[in-house]
Scaffold this active site. Structure first.
Site, PDB file in Angstrom:
ATOM      1  N   ARG A  17      -2.021   5.246  13.330  1.00  0.00           N
ATOM      2  CA  ARG A  17      -0.963   4.892  14.308  1.00  0.00           C
ATOM      3  C   ARG A  17      -1.576   4.955  15.700  1.00  0.00           C
ATOM      4  O   ARG A  17      -2.451   5.787  15.943  1.00  0.00           O
ATOM      5  CB  ARG A  17       0.161   5.931  14.303  1.00  0.00           C
ATOM      6  CG  ARG A  17       0.813   6.151  12.981  1.00  0.00           C
ATOM      7  CD  ARG A  17       2.143   5.383  12.904  1.00  0.00           C
ATOM      8  NE  ARG A  17       2.870   5.743  11.714  1.00  0.00           N
ATOM      9  CZ  ARG A  17       2.547   5.353  10.484  1.00  0.00           C
ATOM     10  NH1 ARG A  17       1.508   4.593  10.284  1.00  0.00           N
ATOM     11  NH2 ARG A  17       3.265   5.735   9.441  1.00  0.00           N
ATOM     12  N   LYS A  42       3.261  -6.876  11.927  1.00  0.00           N
ATOM     13  CA  LYS A  42       2.422  -7.152  10.754  1.00  0.00           C
ATOM     14  C   LYS A  42       2.605  -8.596  10.291  1.00  0.00           C
ATOM     15  O   LYS A  42       3.710  -9.083  10.101  1.00  0.00           O
ATOM     16  CB  LYS A  42       2.823  -6.186   9.634  1.00  0.00           C
ATOM     17  CG  LYS A  42       1.925  -6.286   8.427  1.00  0.00           C
ATOM     18  CD  LYS A  42       1.814  -4.951   7.762  1.00  0.00           C
ATOM     19  CE  LYS A  42       1.221  -5.050   6.389  1.00  0.00           C
ATOM     20  NZ  LYS A  42       0.856  -3.758   5.850  1.00  0.00           N
ATOM     21  N   ARG A  76       0.849  -1.205   0.000  1.00  0.00           N
ATOM     22  CA  ARG A  76       0.000   0.000   0.000  1.00  0.00           C
ATOM     23  C   ARG A  76       0.873   1.239   0.000  1.00  0.00           C
ATOM     24  O   ARG A  76       2.007   1.213   0.441  1.00  0.00           O
ATOM     25  CB  ARG A  76      -0.894   0.015   1.246  1.00  0.00           C
ATOM     26  CG  ARG A  76      -2.108  -0.877   1.130  1.00  0.00           C
ATOM     27  CD  ARG A  76      -2.972  -0.753   2.373  1.00  0.00           C
ATOM     28  NE  ARG A  76      -3.594   0.549   2.480  1.00  0.00           N
ATOM     29  CZ  ARG A  76      -3.682   1.263   3.609  1.00  0.00           C
ATOM     30  NH1 ARG A  76      -3.197   0.816   4.738  1.00  0.00           N
ATOM     31  NH2 ARG A  76      -4.285   2.434   3.618  1.00  0.00           N
TER      32      ARG A  76
HETATM   33  C1  BTN Z   1       0.358  -3.747   2.299  1.00  0.00           C
HETATM   34  O1  BTN Z   1       1.168  -2.856   2.064  1.00  0.00           O
HETATM   35  O2  BTN Z   1       0.004  -4.014   3.454  1.00  0.00           O
HETATM   36  C2  BTN Z   1      -0.240  -4.541   1.169  1.00  0.00           C
HETATM   37  C3  BTN Z   1       0.651  -5.679   0.757  1.00  0.00           C
HETATM   38  C4  BTN Z   1       0.060  -6.540  -0.335  1.00  0.00           C
HETATM   39  C5  BTN Z   1       1.061  -7.558  -0.848  1.00  0.00           C
HETATM   40  C6  BTN Z   1       0.421  -8.529  -1.792  1.00  0.00           C
HETATM   41  S1  BTN Z   1       1.508  -9.893  -2.147  1.00  0.00           S
HETATM   42  C7  BTN Z   1       0.421 -10.433  -3.388  1.00  0.00           C
HETATM   43  C8  BTN Z   1      -0.066  -9.198  -4.111  1.00  0.00           C
HETATM   44  N1  BTN Z   1       0.877  -8.825  -5.137  1.00  0.00           N
HETATM   45  C9  BTN Z   1       1.459  -7.649  -4.900  1.00  0.00           C
HETATM   46  O3  BTN Z   1       2.302  -7.103  -5.617  1.00  0.00           O
HETATM   47  N2  BTN Z   1       0.986  -7.140  -3.741  1.00  0.00           N
HETATM   48  C10 BTN Z   1      -0.004  -8.008  -3.146  1.00  0.00           C
END
Ligand code: BTN
Length: 319
Positions: free
Chosen positions: A314, A181, A116
């Site tokens: 946060r 996380k 994100r």
């Molecule tokens: C975040 O930042 O919390 C979201 C992370 C999402 C990661 C997943 S892994 C599978 C899919 N492919 C990606 O490139 N991103 C999501």
């Protein structure tokens, strides 16, 4: 290279001669492939004179049949890749193909995993789950309301059933254990949400990872929480099954049907927080979410709602 890796996946010794015979190549070609595997995938190989080669850690690789048997709804397409830039990007590319939808894409590793707010998602080979589902949505903004929160709920439920009892949600869709996380969700939308559009639901779950110096935030994994190796194929199948159940309910009853359940799983209910949006900071107390998934905060005695992908929450005592 993947065939060689599969032969070594059990973590047992295999002689160069036998590996060569199975692959139909010379012993020196086996050695070259092994070096390439170490360099490209970061796996560790032990070589012992007279015994051959073995992986430092046994691996369980993706297997479409196991993903399907573990609960993936019949009719879903399943694509398992060795390496890809991002499973979300690959799922989006499938829009132009004639693949049956929903389509699930998993990969052993991502070279440009997306998080994100433009962040990178660290995606080491064969350790975690990189999971994206491509859906087609016709004429229904309502089907998008609260969708990413609903996905978070599905992920938390499956992780709890896998043994991570303390897994919970942080608005809008992080999955945490305490402050660490465990999983993240990235939804990407293509097309016109008021007409026909496609949504890619991307889920990254830290499954068997035990170390990762590159990750720049506090993290944990299923393995660190349970002390056990988990089968990523089974996890993928169960998650696909739970997603389909929740998507069907969402289509029928809307997001409000999940509101209470979501709040029960929210780790930060009632907590004092700061909500960050660019340089702006809003201080308040978490009241919960509304029927569309927006965050309800009490700010200076007044209830206010907030939504949007660029917001970040946060705990006040963290900031
Ligand atoms: C975040 O930042 O919390 C979201 C992370 C999402 C990661 C997943 S892994 C599978 C899919 N492919 C990606 O490139 N991103 C999501």
């Amino acid at each position: 290279m993947l065939t060689l890796l599969k032969l070594l996946a059990d973590g047992e010794f295999h002689s160069g001669e036998v590996l060569g015979e199975e692959l139909g190549i010379s012993r020196s070609a086996v050695w070259k492939q092994l070096q390439q595997m170490v360099a490209e995938l970061g796996v560790e190989v032990h070589k012992v004179r007279g015994r051959g080669y073995r992986l430092a850690n046994a691996l369980s690789l993706h297997d479409v049949a196991v993903i399907q048997a573990a609960g993936t709804p019949p009719g879903w397409s399943v694509v398992a890749l060795e390496s890809v830039d991002s499973t979300n990007a690959e799922a989006a590319r499938l829009i132009a193909s004639d693949i049956a939808l929903p389509a699930l894409v998993v990969a052993e590793r991502q070279t440009a995993g997306r998080g994100r707010r433009g962040r990178q998602w660290i995606s080491p080979f064969a350790e975690n789950l990189y999971f994206s589902v491509l859906l087609r949505i016709e004429g229904g903004m309502r089907q998008l309301e609260g969708l990413s929160l609903l996905v978070g709920l599905a992920v938390v439920e499956v992780l709890r059933e896998t043994g991570v009892a303390a897994a919970g949600l942080k608005w809008p869709n992080d999955i945490l254990v305490g402050r660490r996380k465990l999983a993240g969700i990235l939804l990407e939308l293509m097309g016109d949400p008021a007409d026909v559009c496609h949504v890619v639901i991307g889920v990254g779950i830290n499954v068997n990872m035990q170390q990762a110096a590159e990750v720049d935030q506090a993290w944990t994994s299923v393995r660190l929480e349970t002390g056990r190796l988990s089968d990523r194929n089974v996890l993928a199948g169960r998650l696909a099954e739970r997603l389909q159940m929740h998507l069907a309910r969402h289509q029928r009853d809307g997001f409000s049907a999940f509101q209470d359940e979501w709040e029960r799983n929210h780790l930060w209910q009632g907590r004092e927080v700061s909500l960050l949006s660019g340089v702006e900071r809003i201080e308040g107390v978490v009241l919960g979410i509304d029927a569309l998934g927006a965050l309800r905060l009490e700010v200076n005695g007044v209830e206010k709602s907030f939504s949007g992908g660029e917001l970040s929450l946060r705990l006040r005592d963290d900031s």
